[in-house]
Scaffold this active site. Structure first.
Site, PDB file in Angstrom:
ATOM      1  N   CYS A 130      -4.760   2.335  -3.711  1.00 31.19           N
ATOM      2  CA  CYS A 130      -3.508   2.874  -3.129  1.00 31.19           C
ATOM      3  C   CYS A 130      -2.346   1.914  -3.321  1.00 31.19           C
ATOM      4  O   CYS A 130      -1.477   1.780  -2.443  1.00 31.19           O
ATOM      5  CB  CYS A 130      -3.681   3.219  -1.648  1.00 31.19           C
ATOM      6  N   LYS A 142     -10.428  -1.232  10.422  1.00 27.97           N
ATOM      7  CA  LYS A 142     -10.547  -2.373   9.513  1.00 27.97           C
ATOM      8  C   LYS A 142     -10.904  -3.648  10.265  1.00 27.97           C
ATOM      9  O   LYS A 142     -11.009  -4.721   9.665  1.00 27.97           O
ATOM     10  CB  LYS A 142      -9.249  -2.563   8.721  1.00 27.97           C
ATOM     11  N   ASP A 154       3.111  -4.816   7.990  1.00 23.29           N
ATOM     12  CA  ASP A 154       1.886  -4.040   7.830  1.00 23.29           C
ATOM     13  C   ASP A 154       0.716  -5.009   7.987  1.00 23.29           C
ATOM     14  O   ASP A 154       0.445  -5.818   7.100  1.00 23.29           O
ATOM     15  CB  ASP A 154       1.894  -3.373   6.444  1.00 23.29           C
ATOM     16  N   GLN A 179      -4.508  -5.331   6.836  1.00 21.48           N
ATOM     17  CA  GLN A 179      -5.529  -6.261   6.330  1.00 21.48           C
ATOM     18  C   GLN A 179      -5.511  -7.607   7.044  1.00 21.48           C
ATOM     19  O   GLN A 179      -6.474  -8.363   6.949  1.00 21.48           O
ATOM     20  CB  GLN A 179      -5.327  -6.501   4.817  1.00 21.48           C
ATOM     21  N   HIS A 215       0.873  -1.183   0.000  1.00 24.16           N
ATOM     22  CA  HIS A 215       0.000   0.000   0.000  1.00 24.16           C
ATOM     23  C   HIS A 215       0.913   1.237   0.000  1.00 24.16           C
ATOM     24  O   HIS A 215       2.032   1.184   0.531  1.00 24.16           O
ATOM     25  CB  HIS A 215      -0.836  -0.050   1.281  1.00 24.16           C
TER      26      HIS A 215
END
Ligand code: 7TS
Length: 414
Positions: A372, A234, A208, A211, A131
């Site tokens: 993104c 999220k 990261d 998600q 991202h």
């Protein structure tokens, strides 16, 4: 420590849906079908209530006041930190830093850790499916320090080229910053082996988890990452709250990020001494309501059990993939062997945006565009995709609505 339900059960999706008031929305005269969960999930009543309860009953600034409301707010805020510690399996609660979200967490590391540890000629390794939030902060750092940004290529099926990864690692690699689950492809990356290899060359690893935190069991100690970042919104929590996990020794050795209230021990005009972890990185009044409501979101996830959620979401993914593949001219972008419940696709001769608009006219919310991840789109030689991303409250019947909606949209476009 992983707080998930060890026994797999069939969830009562109808009862779960009733906890989400927004799912009763009518959009364009149709019942809302919300398939933009990778952008942000909807919020259960318990999360909405936690915010409202805080502002209605014990709104106060934290860590400062001696009065009752301040004590109650501080206790709830710190209880949320403990809940996060358990949720990600961190060894110490002070390794859990509240941020505004994934983006701020990465920027904090790039700024504070990066400026202290990166020198000219050092290499920072990211992947081709990052991202922008896990690209741009490193680019800024590399530009400042004359360091080199290297990129692990993505294979045609949407997996990372691990052979290339191992070849790119070397003594100059100082940071490996990798997404655990791709927001555009759904790919689950084998982060544990990625981290192990990075550590063998002495690199520090940031994962990261924007998600992944909602779908996968997260155990930062088992994973052995040095930093892990994610966003509350999220995983059924509020916007404006996120987490930076960092290993205690690394966070302690890093310089500060922002200066201001709460991060100080003592200030004179000559010099300032800094507070201990985690407050060292929490300058200024934080998003207290957001942090408190994040605990309600984690409780929601823990109560359902991630195993059970995964089982349901896997069924949604399997069904959606099979149904989409029947549509002529449709190509799924991202066919990794391990995926979360997300399908990105393109349809020959049709702009993703047009599909998005026509689906919205039928009350179906999908994401269209580059998500993104512009370099990833370039890698696949496409401008963007249509992305349907599923959450625990979605149903097979809603996927039928999407498929029927797509057929209708294609008919209108032909
Ligand atoms: N990293 C990944 C993998 C993401 O998916 C996102 C947001 C971010 C970082 C940034 O998170 P934030 O909470 O700080 O904004 N991804 C998306 C998306 O896929 N659609 O909208 C936002």
């Amino acid at each position: 420590m992983i707080l998930t339900n060890p026994t797999s059960i069939d969830l009562d999706i109808g009862a779960i849906r009733q906890q989400f008031p927004i799912l009763n929305r009518i959009v364009k005269n149709k019942p809302l079908v919300y398939f933009d969960n990778a952008a942000t999930t909807q919020k259960p009543q318990s999360v909405i209530d936690a915010i409202s309860h805080y502002y209605s009953n014990y709104n106060a600034n934290i860590h400062r006041g001696v009065h009752s409301l301040a004590e109650e707010a501080t206790a709830a805020y710190e209880a949320s930190r403990i809940a996060v510690q358990q949720f990600i399996g961190a060894a110490f609660s002070e390794e859990v830093i509240f941020t505004t979200g994934t983006t701020e967490g990465i920027n904090l590391v790039a700024y504070a850790w990066g400026r202290a540890n990166i020198v000219a000629g050092d290499e920072i390794l990211i992947s081709g499916m990052e991202h922008h939030s896990n690209i741009v902060p490193w680019q800024i750092l590399c530009n400042e320090k004359n360091a080199i940004l290297k990129v692990i290529p993505v294979l045609d099926n949407g997996e990372l080229s691990l052979i290339d990864y191992h070849n790119l690692l070397g003594p100059k690699t100082k940071m490996v910053a990798i997404v655990q689950v791709s927001n555009a492809l759904g790919t689950v990356n084998p982060v544990k082996s990625i981290i192990k290899a990075a550590h063998q060359v002495g690199a520090v690893v940031l994962i990261d988890g924007a998600q992944s935190a909602v779908h996968l069991d997260i155990d930062v100690q088992d994973m052995d990452c040095d930093f892990f970042v994610f966003s509350g919104h999220k995983l059924y929590g509020p916007t404006g709250i996120g987490i930076l996990y960092g290993k205690k020794n690394i966070l302690e050795s890093m310089p500060v990020f922002q200066g201001g209230g709460e991060m100080i021990k003592e200030v004179t005009f000559e010099r300032t001494t800094y507070n201990e972890l985690p407050y060292k990185y929490e300058a200024g009044t934080p998003n207290i309501a957001g942090a408190i409501a994040l605990k309600a979101a984690l409780d929601f996830l823990n109560d359902l059990g991630k195993d059970n959620i995964r089982k349901h979401e896997a069924a949604l993914l399997k069904y959606a993939t099979a149904q989409l593949e029947i549509i002529p001219g449709l190509t799924i972008i991202g066919k990794a062997r391990e995926k979360v419940s997300l399908v990105s696709f393109i349809i020959k001769g049709v702009h993703p945006q047009d599909i998005g608009v026509l689906l919205d006219n039928q009350g179906i919310a999908v994401r269209t565009g580059h998500h993104c991840t512009q370099p990833l789109m370039e890698r696949f030689d496409i401008a963007g995709t249509v992305r349907a991303s599923f959450a625990v409250y979605n149903t097979l019947a809603e996927i039928d609505v999407l498929i029927a909606g797509l057929w209708k949209a294609l008919k209108m476009l032909s």
